[in-house]
Each structure stands twice: as C-alpha cells, then as structure tokens.
Design an enzyme around this catalytic site. Structure first.
Site, PDB file in Angstrom:
ATOM      1  N   LYS A   1       0.836  -1.203   0.000  1.00 30.57           N
ATOM      2  CA  LYS A   1       0.000   0.000   0.000  1.00 30.57           C
ATOM      3  C   LYS A   1       0.870   1.252   0.000  1.00 30.57           C
ATOM      4  O   LYS A   1       0.605   2.205  -0.736  1.00 30.57           O
ATOM      5  CB  LYS A   1      -0.963  -0.013   1.198  1.00 30.57           C
ATOM      6  CG  LYS A   1      -2.074  -1.051   1.030  1.00 30.57           C
ATOM      7  CD  LYS A   1      -2.903  -1.310   2.278  1.00 30.57           C
ATOM      8  CE  LYS A   1      -3.856  -2.486   2.014  1.00 30.57           C
ATOM      9  NZ  LYS A   1      -4.722  -2.827   3.148  1.00 30.57           N
TER      10      LYS A   1
ATOM     11  N   GLN B   1      -4.931  -1.486   9.200  1.00 29.92           N
ATOM     12  CA  GLN B   1      -4.841  -2.837   8.627  1.00 29.92           C
ATOM     13  C   GLN B   1      -5.509  -3.848   9.561  1.00 29.92           C
ATOM     14  O   GLN B   1      -5.236  -3.872  10.765  1.00 29.92           O
ATOM     15  CB  GLN B   1      -3.359  -3.198   8.381  1.00 29.92           C
ATOM     16  CG  GLN B   1      -3.143  -4.506   7.646  1.00 29.92           C
ATOM     17  CD  GLN B   1      -3.697  -4.503   6.220  1.00 29.92           C
ATOM     18  OE1 GLN B   1      -3.771  -3.479   5.559  1.00 29.92           O
ATOM     19  NE2 GLN B   1      -4.109  -5.652   5.747  1.00 29.92           N
TER      20      GLN B   1
ATOM     21  N   ASP C   1     -11.041   2.767   3.175  1.00 28.22           N
ATOM     22  CA  ASP C   1     -11.349   1.328   3.080  1.00 28.22           C
ATOM     23  C   ASP C   1     -12.837   1.094   2.806  1.00 28.22           C
ATOM     24  O   ASP C   1     -13.229  -0.015   2.430  1.00 28.22           O
ATOM     25  CB  ASP C   1     -11.004   0.636   4.416  1.00 28.22           C
ATOM     26  CG  ASP C   1      -9.686  -0.127   4.355  1.00 28.22           C
ATOM     27  OD1 ASP C   1      -9.352  -0.653   3.277  1.00 28.22           O
ATOM     28  OD2 ASP C   1      -9.014  -0.199   5.395  1.00 28.22           O
TER      29      ASP C   1
END
Ligand code: GUN
Length: 281
Positions: A52, A96, A119
C-alpha cells in the site's frame, strides 16, 4: 481455453490513470496523505501494508506510517485515529485488519471519520452503498467490478453466485453486483447443495477462504470465475479458493492467483485516496 483476466495489467492501468489525476490535483495545490496504521507484526499484514505504501509512492501520494506494538491498547489506537481525523493534511486513514484480539475492530472502524475512511468500512459508507448514494466503496469488491468491466464482461442480467458473506468481500460484493443489475445469490457455510447452486452461476465469485475448494464440479461450462482467495499450498506456492488447473479448461474467463483480484484491492484503495484528495466524498 479460458480468457485469463489479468489483474496485474488492469491494476497498472488504473494506477497510471490515478497518477495523472493526482498530478493534476497537485498542480492545483490539492494534496494529502494516507495514514497507514498496523498494530503488531503479522507477516501477511506487513506485506499488504508495504504494498500500500509503495502504491502511494508510485501514484505520488504521501503515506504516513504508524507501526504500533501488538500491546497497544484500544484507547491508544482510538486516540491516534482522533488525532488523524483532526489533521487536515491527512485525507485517508487505513487501519490494517485483523487487529489483536484485545481491540474491538468495530469500535476502531467507527472511530475513523467517514470522510477519511478510504477502506469503505465505516457504517456511514456501508449505508450509502446500500442505498446507492456516494461514498467510499470497499476496495476488493469495487476492484472486482473494475476487473469485469475492463475485461468487457457483461454483468447486467447475469446470475452471480457469491461464496462467502464477510463484511469486507461477500456482503458488499452482493450489493455492487446488484447495482450493476446482476441477479445475485449469496452462499455461505450453511448453504445446502452448494455445488448445485454454484453450477447455476454465470459469474461465480469465490471468497470463502478455503484453499482450492472450488473444483470443476462447482462450475458451469462457460462461466466466469473470480477467485478472491489467497493461500499457500503444500509446496508453499500461492493458490486461491479455486482449483485453477481443473476449472480453467471449463470456463470462459478466470482470474489467476496471484495476479488476479489481489492487485486490484490496492488500485481501488489508491482510487479512494485520489477521490478524497479531490474532495469528492
Ligand atoms: N485486511 C484484509 N483486507 C483488508 C482491507 O481491504 N483493508 C484493511 N484495512 N485490512 C484488510
């Protein structure tokens, strides 16, 4: 011979488009950072986080890295999120998952400002998706829609069977396929006659998390198969939820593992970050 849907190539196309968009925004003074938070040092999570951050560097978006000890308390994590919510330089916040057991994942997701939730996990963004309003879309399902569209695979009117009902993939996938006018069936571990149901699919999306579970007898001839799984087999080679060698000769198109869905998740995260910098959400 099936058409192999090349997620690596399609994700690269998307990242190149986003790089141009990010540059155009920068020339107008519109910039912002993605804050990437990892709690603990799970090796798989470390790989995803690194990918990422590399994608941010490629597109030209700043990334801020927060590597927290696995003993970090929920309150410490929530305090960091609140600080980042209030920082105008931060346009995206990504925590995460999975988190250590002592931290309530839902509390953390809800603490992230919906305007920075790249997200697409916050209930406000989930709700917007359900009723077809603007908001950040979850990256893996949104990436699968892009894979299909950019491979010129028609969705409208097709019967899509999804195996798996997670909040990250199965459930949002069903909503996005519905938005594209598919007829959708969601199956899960309690589904009866799973093979028969899967055999009805024009588009079969495997997100059950079991290595090479989907064999030829789950698949209709000529179907399109999307494999969301990622595992290591007995030889330590990457494999998906689908037994690729057995299914590929039967179908019209299929995603490989690696190089299918995986790279699309990151491309769509970058898409959400660029949208956030542009102030669209
Ligand atoms: N863990 C597995 N998939 C994801 C994802 O898409 N986002 C985050 N934050 N964590 C994950």
């Amino acid at each position: 011979m099936a058409y192999i849907i090349d997620g690596k190539k399609i994700s690269q196309e998307i990242k190149d488009e986003l790089k141009v968009q990010a540059e155009a925004l920068r020339s107008k003074g519109m910039v912002g950072a993605l804050a990437v938070i990892q709690v603990g040092d799970d090796p798989a999570s470390s790989v995803y986080v690194r990918n990422k951050k590399n994608a941010c560097a490629y597109i030209g978006i700043e990334s801020l890295s927060y590597e927290l000890k696995s003993s970090t308390t929920q309150q410490e994590l929530l305090d960091l999120i609140r600080k980042l919510n209030g920082d105008d330089c931060v346009k995206g916040i990504l925590v995460q998952l999975p988190l250590p057991e002592h931290i309530d994942e839902n509390a953390v997701i809800q603490a992230i400002s919906p305007q920075k939730d790249v997200d697409g996990f916050h209930p406000e963004n989930v709700g917007a998706m359900v009723i077809g309003q603007e908001g950040f879309l979850p990256c893996t399902p949104a990436g699968i829609i892009q894979l299909l569209k950019r491979s010129k695979i028609e969705i409208a009117g097709k019967h899509c069977v999804i195996i798996g009902r997670s909040n990250i993939v199965g459930k949002p996938m069903a909503l996005l396929m519905l938005r594209e006018h598919a007829t959708v069936t969601v199956t899960h571990s309690k589904t009866r006659n799973l093979k028969e149901v899967c055999k009805e699919a024009d588009i079969l999306i495997a997100a059950l998390g079991k290595p090479q579970f989907i064999t030829a007898d789950y698949v209709k001839e000529g179907a399109v198969v999307i494999d969301v799984g990622i595992h290591r087999d007995a030889q330590n080679k990457l494999c998906g939820d689908v037994k690729f060698d057995e299914v590929e000769p039967l179908v019209s198109a299929i995603t490989p593992v690696p190089g299918g869905v995986g790279p699309m998740t990151i491309a769509m995260l970058m898409h959400n970050c660029v949208e956030s910098i542009a102030g669209k959400e």
